[in-house]
Structure formats: C-alpha cells, structure tokens
Motif scaffolding. Sequence first.
Motif, short mmCIF file in Angstrom:
data_model
loop_
_atom_site.label_atom_id
_atom_site.label_comp_id
_atom_site.label_asym_id
_atom_site.label_seq_id
_atom_site.Cartn_x
_atom_site.Cartn_y
_atom_site.Cartn_z
N VAL A 90 0.88 -1.17 0.00
CA VAL A 90 0.00 0.00 0.00
C VAL A 90 0.91 1.22 0.00
O VAL A 90 1.44 1.61 1.02
CB VAL A 90 -0.93 0.00 1.23
N LYS A 91 1.08 1.83 -1.16
CA LYS A 91 2.16 2.80 -1.35
C LYS A 91 1.79 4.23 -0.98
O LYS A 91 2.63 5.04 -0.64
CB LYS A 91 2.62 2.78 -2.82
N ASN A 92 0.52 4.57 -1.11
CA ASN A 92 0.12 5.96 -0.98
C ASN A 92 0.47 6.53 0.40
O ASN A 92 0.14 5.92 1.42
CB ASN A 92 -1.40 6.09 -1.21
N PHE A 93 1.12 7.68 0.43
CA PHE A 93 1.53 8.26 1.71
C PHE A 93 0.35 8.58 2.60
O PHE A 93 0.47 8.68 3.81
CB PHE A 93 2.35 9.54 1.47
N ARG A 94 -0.84 8.73 1.99
CA ARG A 94 -2.03 9.09 2.77
C ARG A 94 -2.60 7.88 3.49
O ARG A 94 -3.49 8.01 4.33
CB ARG A 94 -3.08 9.70 1.86
N ASP A 154 -6.25 5.90 8.45
CA ASP A 154 -6.96 7.15 8.70
C ASP A 154 -7.21 7.91 7.40
O ASP A 154 -6.48 7.76 6.42
CB ASP A 154 -6.18 8.03 9.67
N SER A 155 -8.24 8.73 7.42
CA SER A 155 -8.57 9.58 6.29
C SER A 155 -8.73 11.01 6.81
O SER A 155 -8.41 11.28 7.98
CB SER A 155 -9.86 9.08 5.61
N ALA A 211 -9.31 4.51 1.58
CA ALA A 211 -8.88 5.44 2.63
C ALA A 211 -8.91 6.89 2.17
O ALA A 211 -8.74 7.80 2.99
CB ALA A 211 -7.48 5.07 3.12
N ASN A 212 -9.12 7.12 0.87
CA ASN A 212 -9.30 8.49 0.40
C ASN A 212 -10.66 9.05 0.80
O ASN A 212 -10.87 10.26 0.80
CB ASN A 212 -9.16 8.55 -1.13
N LEU A 241 -21.36 10.35 1.82
CA LEU A 241 -20.25 10.96 1.10
C LEU A 241 -20.66 12.16 0.25
O LEU A 241 -19.83 13.02 -0.05
CB LEU A 241 -19.58 9.92 0.18
N SER A 242 -21.93 12.21 -0.17
CA SER A 242 -22.37 13.24 -1.11
C SER A 242 -23.36 14.19 -0.46
O SER A 242 -24.25 13.75 0.29
CB SER A 242 -23.01 12.58 -2.33
#
Length: 408
Positions: free
Chosen positions: A64-68, A106-107, A135-136, A392-393
């Motif tokens: 899982v590469k994304n820094f976020r 976390d998000s 997670a976004n 979400l919306s």
Amino acid sequence: MNRSVYRWSSLILRKMAEEINKSEIRSSPSIIAKSRSLWPSVLRWIPTSTDHIIASEKRLLSLVKNFRTLYVQELVNIGSGPPGSKVRWFRSSSNEPRFINTVTFDSKEGSPTLVMVHGYAASQGFFFKNFDYLANRFKVIAIDQLGWGGSSRPDFTCKSTEETEAWFIDSLEEWRKAKNLSNFILLGHSFGGYVAAKYALKHPEHVQHLILVGTAGLSSESDTTYEWVTRFRATWRGAILSHLWESNFTPQKIIRGLGPWGPDLVRKYTAARFTNRYSPEGVFTEEESRLLSDYVYHTSAAKASGELCLKYIFAFGAFNRALLNSASEWKVPTTFIYGAEDWMNYQGAQEAREQMKVPCEIIRVPQAGHFVFLENRDGFHSAVLYACRRFLSPNPDKEPFPEGLVSA
C-alpha cells in the motif's frame, strides 16, 4: 466452499498422500509452532508462528504505497470471554485475555468509518489492494476475526450453531466497545458478510449501513449450484468430501499435515485461484502473488481455531438460508455486492429484498467472481462509493448509478 474448493481439496489430498508415501511422515496437527519458539522455523514441521503471521502481514501491506494511507496495526484486547458469561471464550482452557488484530487507515477528519470483515479461510490482508483507494474517502478499519489471521486463536469448542455465531458476534461487539466505535458502515465478505449481517441484527444501533459482498447465508432454492452439489455428493468423491466436512476436516488441516511442503502448495493454489481470464496482466503482479501466498500460508497453518466453525454454520457445499429466513427482521439499510460470476448467487439477495422493510439494493460487478474486490477493483470501489453515497455526497439522491455496473 465452491467447486474450486472441491478441486483444491482433492488436489491437496492427493499431494498429501504422495508426500506421506515418499517420506513416511508421521505428524499431528497439534504440533503447532508457538510464537518465539526456540526452534528455528526451518527445523519446525510447520514453519510458522504468530510472529510469522504479523511479519507476513506487514510485508503484504507494505504494497500500500500511498503516503495518505499509512496504517496503524494493533492487537485490541477483548478480554477472556463475553461479559456476564460463565464461560471463557466458549470453554477455552485459558483465562488469558484475547486480542483482535486490527489495522486502521486514517482519512481526512470527518470521514465516515468503514469496518471491513474478511471471509472464511481469509484474513484482513486480503483487502490489501483496496485500502489505498478506500482510505481516500473513509477511515478504514479492517480486522482479523477471533480465531483467524493474527488474532488470538482460542480452543474452539463450540457445539452448536448458536454458540458458534455468538463466538464471532460477541467478540466483534467486545472489539467495538474496546475501540469505542459507533455509527460505522459495516462491510463483510462471504462468511464475513454472514457475521456482519448477524451482528447488525443483534446490534443495529451501531451500524449505519450494511454492505454484504458475495455474502453467505442467502442460499436460494432456485440456485443451480445446489443441484450440482447434490449430484456431486452422490459420487464417491463427493461422499468422501461430505464425510470430511461433517468431521470438520478443513483444508487448513491438510496444509499443516504437509509440513514443510505446505508453503509450496499454497503458492500453487494462490497462483491458480487468482488467474484473471479478463485481464492479460492477471490479478496480481509477481511480487503481490509471492507476498499474498506467504501471508495465506502463515494464516492457514497456524493453530486451528475459527476455521472449525464450518460445519456448525453451513451444510455441505456452504449452504445456509439463515439470513434469508430473518430478512424481515433487518433494521439496517443494506447493499449487496456480487461479482457477475460469483458462485454465491445474487438471487438469494433478491428473495431477501422482497421481505426486507429497510432500503436495499443489489449491485453486480462485471468481470469478477467471488473475490470481486480483487478481480475488478475499480468496479468494486465504484459500488462501495455508490452504496455509501448518503454519507459521502451532499446530494445523494442525485448521484448517478455507476457506469458499467448492473442494478439487480
């Protein structure tokens, strides 16, 4: 627990017999390597331990590469048994506290919480290709159910369907209390969907929305797989596998019996199981396949615990109509997600929807089977976001149905 499992079971039975004949191996499934054993893993009959499970999980999640999406792994203490119960986690011989292995991504602040529950013969690491995307939009929490993965593995001594369901539901509730969670979206895959639905029936006040992915517990009488299993059971191979099922003889026991040959068998199975006929590049890269196989081996070869639920929850062939029979009692809005070629037939969900008194929708994802979240990740992610649109919306009623998906 479908045709591929039957083929897998036959393969590993033959492989086990070959190795026993060659080496005259005598072993017992009770010879389980303990965490921090003094014996090097290369010298153990079953080269695994709790430390190996957590280490293999860490290697898998390093993809899982994304820094976020940096994550926190923790062992959440759920005590030695359900509060008020006169027994420890169903007659476990130890009063030591038990732990649920948990990873949290976390998000941004204010994001809804999504709790993910894995299926049978799996662990939370199976969602490794979904964490980054989800997670976004969500605070993502994934667990290993009690008796699976890196969670505690108490002696499994349940003797009925009721006790077995309570094992998973009560431990999930104690985990929720320990994490101080409420108002979360609960997603479960296959057997994890069964547990999630049963949990929501018992504790609806905590669940905002239920997402059941290829869930068990909705066997439809019109399902052609039932006819196939009935015919198969009449054959000598089917009779043998049916007897093994009733004896609670699981595929994991064969992996343990193969000892040092187990990892190679799991690698071959993983490569065969996740060959994607829809995509020339396949489901996984070579590195992903290697790390997942290593993870699957260690989580499968560890002490038998949660896996022994099988015969108390399902009839031979993974048939169970419990969720269908209780559909009129559901109190939580529900979305069913199925791969278009999932062996878990979506018609059972259609039957349940007719009885449900809460909002319900069924989404089918093309070019995917039972592991839809791996086989068509983009379609699965779109289905999850659509299912959670009211969280979400700002205008959920105006959100268009995702292109390429099918509403059933």
